[in-house]
Design a protein around this motif. Structure first.
Motif, mmCIF file in Angstrom:
data_model
loop_
_atom_site.group_PDB
_atom_site.id
_atom_site.type_symbol
_atom_site.label_atom_id
_atom_site.label_comp_id
_atom_site.label_asym_id
_atom_site.label_seq_id
_atom_site.Cartn_x
_atom_site.Cartn_y
_atom_site.Cartn_z
ATOM 1 N N LYS A 1 38.296 54.984 -12.437
ATOM 2 C CA LYS A 1 38.185 53.593 -12.883
ATOM 3 C C LYS A 1 39.434 52.862 -12.405
ATOM 4 O O LYS A 1 40.557 53.266 -12.675
ATOM 5 C CB LYS A 1 38.079 53.506 -14.411
ATOM 6 C CG LYS A 1 37.871 52.094 -14.920
ATOM 7 C CD LYS A 1 36.526 51.551 -14.486
ATOM 8 C CE LYS A 1 36.291 50.155 -15.015
ATOM 9 N NZ LYS A 1 35.004 49.636 -14.570
ATOM 10 N N TYR B 1 41.221 48.920 -12.028
ATOM 11 C CA TYR B 1 41.214 47.524 -12.451
ATOM 12 C C TYR B 1 41.874 46.682 -11.370
ATOM 13 O O TYR B 1 42.866 47.097 -10.765
ATOM 14 C CB TYR B 1 41.983 47.336 -13.764
ATOM 15 C CG TYR B 1 41.336 48.038 -14.930
ATOM 16 C CD1 TYR B 1 40.201 47.514 -15.534
ATOM 17 C CD2 TYR B 1 41.853 49.230 -15.419
ATOM 18 C CE1 TYR B 1 39.605 48.156 -16.606
ATOM 19 C CE2 TYR B 1 41.267 49.873 -16.490
ATOM 20 C CZ TYR B 1 40.147 49.336 -17.079
ATOM 21 O OH TYR B 1 39.554 49.979 -18.136
ATOM 22 N N ARG B 2 41.330 45.502 -11.145
ATOM 23 C CA ARG B 2 41.931 44.548 -10.212
ATOM 24 C C ARG B 2 42.885 43.661 -10.996
ATOM 25 O O ARG B 2 42.509 43.092 -12.016
ATOM 26 C CB ARG B 2 40.854 43.694 -9.547
ATOM 27 C CG ARG B 2 39.728 44.499 -8.914
ATOM 28 C CD ARG B 2 40.180 45.167 -7.644
ATOM 29 N NE ARG B 2 39.114 46.025 -7.141
ATOM 30 C CZ ARG B 2 39.300 47.235 -6.667
ATOM 31 N NH1 ARG B 2 40.508 47.738 -6.611
ATOM 32 N NH2 ARG B 2 38.310 47.953 -6.245
ATOM 33 N N THR B 3 44.113 43.557 -10.512
ATOM 34 C CA THR B 3 45.104 42.704 -11.156
ATOM 35 C C THR B 3 45.688 41.770 -10.102
ATOM 36 O O THR B 3 45.519 42.014 -8.899
ATOM 37 C CB THR B 3 46.250 43.528 -11.775
ATOM 38 O OG1 THR B 3 47.058 44.069 -10.722
ATOM 39 C CG2 THR B 3 45.721 44.647 -12.662
ATOM 40 N N THR C 1 40.902 53.822 -21.472
ATOM 41 C CA THR C 1 39.849 53.658 -20.468
ATOM 42 C C THR C 1 38.906 54.851 -20.491
ATOM 43 O O THR C 1 37.678 54.690 -20.430
ATOM 44 C CB THR C 1 40.461 53.483 -19.067
ATOM 45 O OG1 THR C 1 41.269 52.298 -19.064
ATOM 46 C CG2 THR C 1 39.379 53.361 -18.007
ATOM 47 N N GLN D 1 32.282 50.953 -20.768
ATOM 48 C CA GLN D 1 32.551 50.600 -19.375
ATOM 49 C C GLN D 1 31.822 51.606 -18.494
ATOM 50 O O GLN D 1 31.524 52.723 -18.929
ATOM 51 C CB GLN D 1 34.042 50.675 -19.057
ATOM 52 C CG GLN D 1 34.888 49.664 -19.762
ATOM 53 C CD GLN D 1 36.289 49.651 -19.175
ATOM 54 O OE1 GLN D 1 36.470 49.453 -17.978
ATOM 55 N NE2 GLN D 1 37.273 49.880 -20.018
#
Length: 99
Positions: A18, A20-22, A55, A64
């Motif tokens: 997994k 995440y785009r930051t 997560t 998710q």
């Protein structure tokens, strides 16, 4: 199902990922996690902030979807186990752990 009768894993995680785009770029929260929890086992996830614990729990509960890999809970997707009441989570609260 064999897992429910105790002849297999209750939870199987295979190649779980997994990201995440930051604004600073991608952050890998979970990278290639493989794990197996037998029926009847109790498991605690321990680690520093940012280790991917929350997560992983979200993925186990079907809150998710993984970017890659698979989550199998009692022979099916997490949402089926949650709907049937076969899996749950107790999240730690900071105030509970104070001296």
């Amino acid at each position: 199902m064999d897992a429910i009768r105790g002849n297999g894993a209750g939870i199987t995680l295979r190649g779980l990922r997994k990201t995440y785009r930051t604004p600073q770029g991608p952050v890998e929260a979970v990278r290639d996690l493989d794990a197996r929890v037998q029926v009847g086992e109790t498991v605690a996830l321990l680690g520093p902030n940012g280790a991917g614990k929350s997560t992983t729990v979200d993925l186990l509960l079907g809150l998710q979807e993984p970017d890659d890999g698979s989550v199998d809970v009692f022979g099916g997707p997490p949402r089926h186990a949650v709907a049937a009441g076969r899996i749950g989570a107790m999240l730690q609260e900071g105030g509970v752990l104070r001296d």
